[in-house]
Write an enzyme that holds these catalytic residues in place. Structure first.
Site, PDB file in Angstrom:
ATOM      1  CB  SER A 234      -8.652  -6.634 -16.640  1.00 10.02           C
ATOM      2  OG  SER A 234      -9.793  -6.699 -17.459  1.00 10.02           O
ATOM      3  CG  ASP A 328     -13.224   0.023 -14.937  1.00  9.45           C
ATOM      4  OD1 ASP A 328     -13.459  -0.104 -16.151  1.00  9.45           O
ATOM      5  OD2 ASP A 328     -12.797  -0.901 -14.220  1.00  9.45           O
ATOM      6  CG  HIS A 362     -10.631  -1.792 -17.168  1.00  8.55           C
ATOM      7  ND1 HIS A 362     -11.269  -2.336 -16.072  1.00  8.55           N
ATOM      8  CD2 HIS A 362     -10.098  -2.848 -17.856  1.00  8.55           C
ATOM      9  CE1 HIS A 362     -11.148  -3.652 -16.102  1.00  8.55           C
ATOM     10  NE2 HIS A 362     -10.438  -3.988 -17.164  1.00  8.55           N
TER      11      HIS A 362
END
Length: 419
Positions: A234, A328, A362
């Site tokens: 991330s 995601d 994600h």
């Protein structure tokens, strides 16, 4: 006589177990339920419905679930399909050294869809999922500006060194670092905001802080020289990619669902300042479950006006492994990774590789961890939609973990031995 067995009953969190039941009535429909709690006592549960064979036996390596939280043959399905009892919770192991995650498996002799506790199970087993091994060492790090925890395998080493970076969750997240250390790496889980005396909020990325952390790790007598690896996810993967571009200490980088440019906060390194690509809050969407989807929130790195913010991946000295979930909902991560690979190719470089996983979201974690498709995130007024579906996420986590281990062993260990 109903009997439920789990082998082994105590294992590392990234290891599979074998679940079997015997003594069932032939062709009986049964329910298997898994229950666990996080370190704060929040509950997570999963259940699946199975039919025993004609011998009254059940084997999760062989027999398909016909309903429940998943369907089909999934030996570890009860683990990766765990759901929070309280909406938007995320299962993260905080105390990685002293206690395992305890998981209770219960066997019922029917399709059990009632409230838990109304019927007693016919058999139960309690198993332990560990994030550390007995001889693993955890060293709190508070040197110079650097804050984190260093995990060292037993023995003299030297061991390949890794920096482990998470994203907007902030604080110190240790479960991945400790598991990697069990696998033979010296791993520094690095905090960079919202921990100890670090800034409460992330307002800029000071790359010299991460360089200080890399130098600290390399200076340790048990860490293999001359370079380290970075594993990042991330916002951490944006920083990890910047480290690959600018820091000579970085020899190999894994970027999980990151970006290829600087977003939201400026990046500083010595005399260099990279301003972020503008964001567009008006593009945020709220899902039917009430979570915020920010996949289209960030400005486009391909826009001519944003080229100053795109990271110069062609300057990376070592290999980069991009790992992305195609479901995601937080970042357009596959597109960003493909842009970075295109940039490498345009400069005649072939040191980038992409692993893209259908159905994965994600928050890609080590194997068998449950999918968190939405949860509360620091500083947001609504929960964040991370995306993913359980089976795709589970397959991605199992495969990518082995690829990560192979990648770092190849580029931090084998490449050193050939030198």
């Amino acid at each position: 006589m109903f009997q439920l067995t789990v082998t082994p009953a105590s294992a590392l969190a990234d290891e599979p177990v074998h679940i079997q039941a015997t003594g069932l009535p032939p062709l009986q429909m049964v329910t298997l339920m898994a229950t666990t709690k996080d370190d704060k006592g929040n509950l997570y549960r999963s259940r699946a419905f199975y039919r025993a064979n004609e011998a009254g036996e059940l084997d999760l390596k062989r027999d398909p679930a016909v309903g429940g939280h998943y369907m089909g043959v999934h030996p570890m399905g009860l683990f990766w399909s765990l759901k929070p009892e309280r909406a938007f919770d995320r299962l993260i192991k905080r105390d990685v050294m002293n206690t395992p995650t305890w998981i209770t498996l219960d066997l019922y002799d029917s399709v059990y869809i009632h409230k838990v506790g109304e019927v007693q199970p016919k058999a139960s087993q309690v198993l332990q999922r560990w994030f550390s091994s007995p001889d693993l060492q955890r060293v709190p790090i508070r040197e110079g500006r650097v804050r984190g925890a260093l995990f060292l395998p037993p023995g003299e080493g030297p061991f390949p060194g890794l920096l482990d970076l998470f994203g907007g969750i902030g604080g110190l997240v240790e479960h991945r670092a400790s598991l990697l250390a069990v696998r033979g790496f010296a791993v520094l889980a690095l905090a960079y905001f919202a921990y100890d005396d670090l800034p409460k909020q992330l307002e800029e990325v000071d790359l010299e802080y991460f360089e200080e952390a890399a130098n600290l790790l390399l200076a340790h007598p048990k860490v293999l020289k001359p370079g380290i690896g970075v594993i990042s996810v991330s916002k951490g993967a944006e920083i990890g990619l910047a480290m690959a571009c600018y820091l000579k200490q970085v020899a190999a980088t894994v970027c999980i669902n990151g970006t290829n440019a600087i977003h939201e906060f400026p990046l500083r390194y010595r005399d260099l300042v990279i301003s972020p690509i503008p964001s567009f809050p008006e593009r945020m969407q709220v899902s039917v479950a009430g979570a915020v989807r920010i996949r289209h929130f960030k400005g486009d790195p391909r826009d001519e006006r944003n080229q100053h913010s795109v990271l110069p991946v062609e300057k990376a000295r070592g290999p980069i492994l991009f790992i992305v979930g195609e479901a995601d909902e937080c970042f357009n991560s596959k597109e960003y990774a493909e842009q970075a690979l295109d940039q490498l190719r345009r400069h005649g470089k072939s040191n980038g590789r992409l692993l893209a996983y259908p159905g994965a979201g994600h928050l890609l974690e080590p194997p068998y961890g449950p999918l968190c498709c939405m949860s509360w995130s620091r500083g947001l007024f609504l929960p964040m939609l991370w995306g993913g579906e359980p089976e795709g996420q589970a397959a991605a986590q199992e495969h990518s973990w082995q690829e990560i281990l192979k990648f770092f062993r190849q580029h931090l260990v084998l490449s050193r031995s050939t030198l």
